[in-house]
Design an enzyme around this catalytic site. Structure first.
Site, short mmCIF file in Angstrom:
data_model
loop_
_atom_site.label_atom_id
_atom_site.label_comp_id
_atom_site.label_asym_id
_atom_site.label_seq_id
_atom_site.Cartn_x
_atom_site.Cartn_y
_atom_site.Cartn_z
N ASP A 70 31.98 33.21 36.83
CA ASP A 70 32.72 32.32 37.60
C ASP A 70 34.23 32.79 37.69
O ASP A 70 34.68 34.17 37.24
CB ASP A 70 32.58 31.02 36.92
CG ASP A 70 33.38 30.74 35.81
OD1 ASP A 70 33.59 31.94 35.12
OD2 ASP A 70 33.54 29.60 35.07
N GLU A 85 26.36 21.94 35.71
CA GLU A 85 26.73 23.17 36.53
C GLU A 85 26.85 22.81 38.01
O GLU A 85 27.67 23.24 38.58
CB GLU A 85 25.59 24.24 36.18
CG GLU A 85 25.69 25.10 34.91
CD GLU A 85 27.10 25.85 34.55
OE1 GLU A 85 27.72 25.95 35.57
OE2 GLU A 85 27.37 25.72 33.26
N CYS A 88 42.32 45.12 25.26
CA CYS A 88 42.66 44.41 26.83
C CYS A 88 43.90 45.50 27.48
O CYS A 88 44.99 45.54 27.14
CB CYS A 88 43.35 42.95 26.85
SG CYS A 88 43.88 42.23 28.45
N CYS A 107 48.21 35.66 25.39
CA CYS A 107 47.56 36.87 24.84
C CYS A 107 47.91 37.24 23.42
O CYS A 107 47.13 37.94 22.80
CB CYS A 107 48.49 38.15 25.39
SG CYS A 107 48.33 37.93 27.29
N CYS A 114 43.14 32.89 28.29
CA CYS A 114 43.19 33.85 29.37
C CYS A 114 43.37 33.10 30.89
O CYS A 114 42.75 33.24 31.68
CB CYS A 114 42.03 34.74 29.70
SG CYS A 114 42.42 36.38 30.38
N CYS A 120 44.75 35.68 21.72
CA CYS A 120 43.43 36.14 22.38
C CYS A 120 42.47 37.21 21.41
O CYS A 120 43.03 38.10 20.75
CB CYS A 120 43.61 36.82 23.66
SG CYS A 120 42.19 37.46 24.63
N TYR A 179 25.12 32.10 40.67
CA TYR A 179 25.83 31.90 39.47
C TYR A 179 25.11 30.91 38.75
O TYR A 179 24.89 31.07 37.47
CB TYR A 179 27.35 31.38 39.83
CG TYR A 179 28.10 30.50 38.89
CD1 TYR A 179 28.43 31.36 37.55
CD2 TYR A 179 27.87 29.34 38.66
CE1 TYR A 179 28.93 30.60 36.53
CE2 TYR A 179 28.34 28.53 37.79
CZ TYR A 179 28.87 29.16 36.49
OH TYR A 179 29.44 28.70 35.55
#
Length: 352
Positions: free
Chosen positions: A146, A45, A214, A205, A198, A208, A128
């Site tokens: 994020d 991270e 959405c 899409c 995405c 997805c 975060y």
């Protein structure tokens, strides 16, 4: 109910399509009871802040091979860690990496705290990163947000408010969807969705797992979100990098101050970085200015370094920095902008 179903759909997709990452315990292994190593989660991270997965892979492998646990990293020499970090950028992360490792060893017995609030007390760990470690390593239902998550939430809920203004709104939406069950897998699932489907441009899409829910897809403008406020143009600063090589092949290098850009990193002596830098050579020499500049972009400004080179006698005594023998100098240990300057100078110095 919608929030619960969304997280279930996303987790089902993640179980089939999770990315294979060297720091990740995949969903099948998690289901089998294998727990992530908090050290590897934390290290990844920190490395991934402002950096791509592709760039981090080799650094992560090198670090975990050389320093396989937090105790080994805490015992490492500062210069070795800074050299291993060279080229990854945002060098304050490397300094805080060592501070954090040492604090975990001295104050926590070599074990990372298991809650978001406790993780926030460690050097280099912000909101975060604390949420990501708490969720992924310890399955705390912390909300991880994020750039990928912001994009997914903006499209899922058709948020028209531009970033960065929309951050609070997008975080609240992300929190709404964070489940109590498998929060670590869910956090990684949303990030994977943003990274692979995405995406910022040309989102896929049609495949997805959240396409039916959405709002932006239904409105026909998913690819336009999230909206962003116009960025201010970055100023350009200038400086001079002095690259001196002794007759015996040694190179003049200095360790930059701990505070500031490239803090604690090894590099060439330079002037200040300003609009109009005053010359500041580290020793008297017949300095020659190269035709090309070393150019690099930092977060808040562009830098253009004029490169001056010289060969000097073995008896030379610089005002700052130290000569490093040729057999102990590795250009790869330099931060990117310093390596760019070296690349410009190397061919000319070989001919001097």
């Amino acid at each position: 109910m919608r929030d619960t179903l969304l997280s279930e759909h996303l987790l089902a997709w993640y179980d089939r399509h999770a990315r294979d990452l060297p720091w990740r315990v995949g969903p099948a292994d998690r289901a089998a009871g294998i727990r992530p190593d908090p050290y590897r989660v934390w290290l990844s991270e920190i490395m991934l802040q402002q950096t791509t997965v592709a760039a981090v892979r080799s650094y992560f492998h090198a670090f975990t091979t050389r320093w396989p646990n937090v105790a080994a990293l805490a015992a490492a020499e500062d210069a070795d860690v800074m050299a291993a970090w060279a080229g990854l950028g945002y060098y304050a992360r490397a300094r805080n990496l060592l501070k954090c490792a040492r604090q975990v060893v001295t104050e926590h017995g070599g074990r990372f705290p298991e809650t978001r609030e406790a993780l926030l007390t460690l050097p280099g760990i912000g909101p975060y990163t604390a949420s990501a470690i708490a969720a992924i390593a310890f399955d705390e239902p912390a909300t991880v947000v994020d750039g990928n998550v912001e994009r997914v939430m903006a499209r899922l809920h058709d948020v028209q408010t531009p970033l960065p203004t929309a951050k609070k709104e997008l975080t609240a939406l992300a929190e709404r969807h964070t489940p109590n069950e498998r929060p670590g897998d869910y956090a990684q699932a949303v990030m994977d969705l943003g990274a692979t489907i995405c995406t910022p441009k040309s989102p896929a899409c049609g495949i997805c797992p959240l396409r039916e829910d959405c709002d932006a897809r239904r409105a026909g403008h998913a690819a336009e979100l999230p909206r962003k406020l116009p960025k201010k143009p970055k100023p350009t600063r200038h400086g001079i990098a002095y690259i001196a090589r002794r007759d015996d092949g040694a190179w003049l290098l200095e360790t930059r101050p701990d505070k500031g850009l490239l803090g604690g990193m090894l590099g060439w002596p330079t002037t200040d970085w300003s609009d109009d830098p005053a010359p500041a050579p580290p020793l008297p020499a017949d300095w020659q200015t190269l035709d090309a500049e070393a150019r690099h972009t930092f977060t808040h400004f562009h830098l253009r370094l004029a490169v001056q080179i010289a060969t000097v006698p073995a008896t030379s005594a610089p005002d700052r920095g130290q000569f490093h023998p040729a057999n102990s100098f590795r250009p790869a240990d330099l931060p990117t902008v310093m390596r760019k300057a070296f690349d410009l100078a190397a061919a000319t110095l070989r001919d001097l």
